[in-house]
Design a protein around this motif. Sequence first.
Motif, PDB file in Angstrom:
ATOM      1  N   VAL A  48       0.843  -1.203   0.000  1.00 17.30           N
ATOM      2  CA  VAL A  48       0.000   0.000   0.000  1.00 17.30           C
ATOM      3  C   VAL A  48       0.881   1.258   0.000  1.00 17.30           C
ATOM      4  O   VAL A  48       0.653   2.187  -0.774  1.00 17.30           O
ATOM      5  CB  VAL A  48      -0.961  -0.003   1.213  1.00 17.30           C
ATOM      6  CG1 VAL A  48      -1.695   1.321   1.326  1.00 17.30           C
ATOM      7  CG2 VAL A  48      -1.939  -1.171   1.127  1.00 17.30           C
ATOM      8  N   ALA A  49       1.891   1.278   0.860  1.00 13.43           N
ATOM      9  CA  ALA A  49       2.785   2.440   0.936  1.00 13.43           C
ATOM     10  C   ALA A  49       3.578   2.605  -0.361  1.00 13.43           C
ATOM     11  O   ALA A  49       3.743   3.726  -0.850  1.00 13.43           O
ATOM     12  CB  ALA A  49       3.735   2.287   2.125  1.00 13.43           C
ATOM     13  N   ALA A  50       4.055   1.513  -0.922  1.00 18.49           N
ATOM     14  CA  ALA A  50       4.821   1.579  -2.174  1.00 18.49           C
ATOM     15  C   ALA A  50       3.958   2.131  -3.301  1.00 18.49           C
ATOM     16  O   ALA A  50       4.435   2.926  -4.120  1.00 18.49           O
ATOM     17  CB  ALA A  50       5.354   0.196  -2.534  1.00 18.49           C
ATOM     18  N   ASP A  51       2.711   1.742  -3.330  1.00 18.27           N
ATOM     19  CA  ASP A  51       1.802   2.270  -4.346  1.00 18.27           C
ATOM     20  C   ASP A  51       1.564   3.761  -4.118  1.00 18.27           C
ATOM     21  O   ASP A  51       1.593   4.555  -5.051  1.00 18.27           O
ATOM     22  CB  ASP A  51       0.489   1.488  -4.328  1.00 18.27           C
ATOM     23  CG  ASP A  51      -0.395   1.781  -5.524  1.00 18.27           C
ATOM     24  OD1 ASP A  51       0.138   1.969  -6.638  1.00 18.27           O
ATOM     25  OD2 ASP A  51      -1.630   1.810  -5.349  1.00 18.27           O
ATOM     26  N   ARG A  52       1.357   4.156  -2.882  1.00 23.03           N
ATOM     27  CA  ARG A  52       1.107   5.558  -2.553  1.00 23.03           C
ATOM     28  C   ARG A  52       2.290   6.444  -2.918  1.00 23.03           C
ATOM     29  O   ARG A  52       2.113   7.554  -3.420  1.00 23.03           O
ATOM     30  CB  ARG A  52       0.813   5.703  -1.056  1.00 23.03           C
ATOM     31  CG  ARG A  52       0.585   7.154  -0.631  1.00 23.03           C
ATOM     32  CD  ARG A  52       0.268   7.296   0.844  1.00 23.03           C
ATOM     33  NE  ARG A  52      -0.949   6.578   1.153  1.00 23.03           N
ATOM     34  CZ  ARG A  52      -1.126   5.816   2.233  1.00 23.03           C
ATOM     35  NH1 ARG A  52      -0.172   5.681   3.109  1.00 23.03           N
ATOM     36  NH2 ARG A  52      -2.256   5.202   2.443  1.00 23.03           N
ATOM     37  N   TYR A  53       3.506   5.964  -2.657  1.00 22.74           N
ATOM     38  CA  TYR A  53       4.696   6.770  -2.897  1.00 22.74           C
ATOM     39  C   TYR A  53       5.383   6.422  -4.223  1.00 22.74           C
ATOM     40  O   TYR A  53       6.512   6.850  -4.463  1.00 22.74           O
ATOM     41  CB  TYR A  53       5.670   6.640  -1.722  1.00 22.74           C
ATOM     42  CG  TYR A  53       5.094   7.223  -0.460  1.00 22.74           C
ATOM     43  CD1 TYR A  53       4.904   8.597  -0.327  1.00 22.74           C
ATOM     44  CD2 TYR A  53       4.693   6.404   0.594  1.00 22.74           C
ATOM     45  CE1 TYR A  53       4.351   9.144   0.818  1.00 22.74           C
ATOM     46  CE2 TYR A  53       4.137   6.944   1.743  1.00 22.74           C
ATOM     47  CZ  TYR A  53       3.972   8.302   1.849  1.00 22.74           C
ATOM     48  OH  TYR A  53       3.421   8.834   2.989  1.00 22.74           O
TER      49      TYR A  53
END
Length: 139
Positions: A48-53
């Motif tokens: 989720v974080a990798a997608d967001r950033y």
Amino acid sequence: MKEGGTAAGAVHIEDIEPRVFKVLLRFMYTDSLPEMEEEDVMCQHLLVAADRYNLERLKLICEEKLCRHISVGTVWNILPLADQHHCDGLTKACFDFLGSLANLSAVVASDGFKHLCEDVAPLLMEELVVTLALPGSHA
């Protein structure tokens, strides 16, 4: 960089647990991940974080690791996550797992199946049914 109006120069980042952010930063600086307890749970958060950033390499690493953690108990968490974050390989791996009659039967008997069908991803369930009914339709 110092953010104005923050106490002692602290920057507050919402919607990410500190332990996940720490691993995210480590990856950004070292291009590596530490050994992780509960790797499947951490990889879900990291995806989720990798997608967001927009950290595509981390996203792919998480996707690959999550493919190894697909089971009757995890597929209903992993499948909607894969769909929401456009992880086609992970979605396909979940569909392949559910292509086994034994796996599908065990999952249908679980509480996660009802929750997914009703609340989480009814359109994804429609795609799953089409995929299972027409082998080869999901490339």
